[in-house]
Design a protein around this motif. Structure first.
Motif, mmCIF file in Angstrom:
data_model
loop_
_atom_site.group_PDB
_atom_site.id
_atom_site.type_symbol
_atom_site.label_atom_id
_atom_site.label_comp_id
_atom_site.label_asym_id
_atom_site.label_seq_id
_atom_site.Cartn_x
_atom_site.Cartn_y
_atom_site.Cartn_z
ATOM 1 N N MET A 205 0.833 -1.214 0.000
ATOM 2 C CA MET A 205 0.000 0.000 0.000
ATOM 3 C C MET A 205 0.862 1.256 0.000
ATOM 4 O O MET A 205 0.652 2.178 -0.765
ATOM 5 N N LEU A 206 1.854 1.283 0.913
ATOM 6 C CA LEU A 206 2.588 2.530 1.117
ATOM 7 C C LEU A 206 3.556 2.880 -0.014
ATOM 8 O O LEU A 206 3.734 4.058 -0.316
ATOM 9 N N ILE A 207 4.195 1.888 -0.630
ATOM 10 C CA ILE A 207 5.172 2.242 -1.675
ATOM 11 C C ILE A 207 4.477 2.853 -2.900
ATOM 12 O O ILE A 207 4.892 3.922 -3.377
ATOM 13 N N PRO A 208 3.377 2.245 -3.414
ATOM 14 C CA PRO A 208 2.685 2.934 -4.507
ATOM 15 C C PRO A 208 2.166 4.322 -4.073
ATOM 16 O O PRO A 208 2.272 5.287 -4.839
ATOM 17 N N ALA A 209 1.689 4.432 -2.834
ATOM 18 C CA ALA A 209 1.203 5.738 -2.355
ATOM 19 C C ALA A 209 2.357 6.743 -2.329
ATOM 20 O O ALA A 209 2.207 7.906 -2.727
ATOM 21 N N LEU A 210 3.510 6.261 -1.881
ATOM 22 C CA LEU A 210 4.694 7.121 -1.807
ATOM 23 C C LEU A 210 5.103 7.603 -3.210
ATOM 24 O O LEU A 210 5.424 8.778 -3.406
ATOM 25 N N VAL A 211 5.030 6.694 -4.183
ATOM 26 C CA VAL A 211 5.389 7.077 -5.554
ATOM 27 C C VAL A 211 4.391 8.122 -6.078
ATOM 28 O O VAL A 211 4.766 9.108 -6.715
#
Ligand code: TRP
Length: 446
Positions: free
Chosen positions: A179-185
């Motif tokens: 969840m967080l890595i795509p959100a971070l990108v």
């Protein structure tokens, strides 16, 4: 040593889950508060090029070595070596130092994590406080000097990280990172779009990418090597631990390649975002905590849509900190679990240790100078001991074990298909990386 617990070993749900989790560990504060600064200060484009060579010849070999050791042994950072050698191996020293390093790093990281939570909270509920240097400095001293406040935010950070790890490898760590890595990108792309409209964008580009040989020095070269090693979270056994949950037939080289590309692109994009804002307001460049907790908050109050940018930025920093801290917690937990202790008991033991050491780290700030030895606070000691001693020694042991001791597993033949790539990577693993790690270790650069 064989695992003593009977439960089946945890595993990632998918290779994508491993990729996101390993990238989550690698992308950290270093990408945001260190890389852009050292790149700009050391002559921009030439430094970036040299850094890419270091990523390829030093960071990638160490990372691939760690993942392979984990994938082959299906064991934690300490027992992996005994498992592969089939007896009590002295190479496990690297793993023991790595486990120690993760505990120390988590202790001071959680103090910084608490500050990050605090600033995220302030950017939402008290943005007006960012509008003067005095206001921003007061906020920072509030969180560092008022122990109960600092400790409360630190506790939230620690408990969040631990409860994610308590969820398990696939339903806790993997789910979070997916969840967080795509959100971070997404956040990076949004902020990059915003930054490209600012007057300082061209100057930021010039600072980060123009070739300026006059500022490129030997120290700069060593900094590039040290940072390339640090940015992939090498030398603490994270990639051994995460690699041990990876399917045996997963192809390591392309996955590791994608991880370092993602890590590098995020570091470069962060630099463009931060310096576009800094140069648009003609502010002075800075790095580390000063950049995140002083320079930038003040600048956010001076730019258009500042509060939205501030919230997005602190969300970004929060995500990078959390995805790294769960990896730090998982290393010692995996070690204890493989020793036959249940996951929850392991987490409980670690929670006590990290809370104690973490409190001492937080108490290192403010007016109480109870914890100063040889001019350094407890916080500094955790940082110095882990990055100057434990990381280089473990990293060196990991890469040498892989390069020189795993012959019977034919690691290079298994990982690299092309004979030329195999030769090059063998040279990088057995010669370049060990020499580079010894150099940065002796210079105290990491
Ligand atoms: N890779 C992280 C960064 O770039 C820093 C880091 C180094 C780290 N070693 C680590 C993070 C171990 C988590 C665990 O900022």
């Amino acid at each position: 040593m064989p695992r003593s617990s009977k439960a089946p070993r945890a595993a990632w749900n998918s290779q994508f889950g491993f990729l996101m989790s390993a990238a989550g560990s690698a992308v950290g504060l270093g990408n945001i508060w260190k890389f852009p600064y050292i790149a700009g200060m050391n002559g921009g484009g030439f430094f970036v090029l040299f850094y890419l060579v270091c990523i390829f010849l030093v960071a990638l070999p160490v990372m691939i070595a760690e993942i392979f050791i984990g994938q082959t042994s299906k064991s934690n950072a300490v027992h992996a070596f005994c498992q592969i050698e089939g007896r009590k191996s002295w190479w496990r020293l690297g793993g023991i130092l790595g486990v120690l390093a993760t505990v120390l790093i988590m202790s001071f990281y959680s103090a910084v994590g608490g500050w990050i939570f605090f600033f995220l909270h302030q950017s939402i509920s008290n943005f007006a406080a960012f509008s003067s240097l005095d206001g921003v400095e007061k906020l920072f001293s509030q969180i560092t000097d008022r122990f109960e406040l600092g400790l409360a935010y630190q506790a939230v950070f620690i408990l969040t990280s631990f409860s994610i790890v308590a969820g398990g490898v696939s339903s806790g760590i993997e789910r979070l990172n997916k969840m967080l890595i795509p959100a971070l990108v997404m956040i990076i792309l949004l902020l990059l779009g915003y930054a490209s409209q600012l007057p300082g964008f061209a100057k930021a580009w010039q600072f980060m990418f123009d070739f300026d040989l006059t500022h490129f020095s030997t120290t700069g070269m060593l900094e590039a090597v040290g940072h390339s090693f640090f940015t992939v979270s090498a030398g603490v056994g994270i990639m051994i631990t995460y690699g041990s949950y990876l399917q045996s037939d997963a192809k390591i080289a392309p996955i590791a390649g994608v991880i370092v590309v993602v890590d590098t692109l995020i570091a470069l994009a962060s630099g463009m975002i931060i310096f576009s804002i800094v140069f648009s307001q003609n502010a002075a460049i800075s790095s580390g905590p000063t950049l995140i907790f002083k320079t930038l908050p003040l600048l956010f109050s001076q730019i258009q849509m500042g509060q939205a940018v501030a919230i997005l930025f602190f969300m970004l920093v929060t995500f990078t900190a959390l995805t790294s801290s769960v990896s730090l917690v998982e290393v010692p937990v995996a070690y204890l679990v493989d020793k036959g202790i249940s996951r929850n008991t392991s987490l409980g033991i670690l929670l006590v240790v990290v809370s104690l050491l973490g409190t001492l780290c937080s108490l290192s700030f403010g007016s109480v100078s109870l914890f100063v030895w040889f001019g350094h606070t407890f916080f500094d000691w955790c940082d110095l001991l882990s990055s100057r001693v434990l990381l280089p020694v473990s990293g060196l042991l990991f890469v040498c074990f892989f390069g020189y001791k795993m012959d019977s597993h034919r690691p290079f033949e298994q990982i690299y298909r092309s004979i030329w790539v195999r030769r090059l990577m063998k040279f990088a693993t057995c010669i370049v990386a060990p020499v580079a790690i010894i150099a940065i270790g002796m210079m105290g650069i990491i």
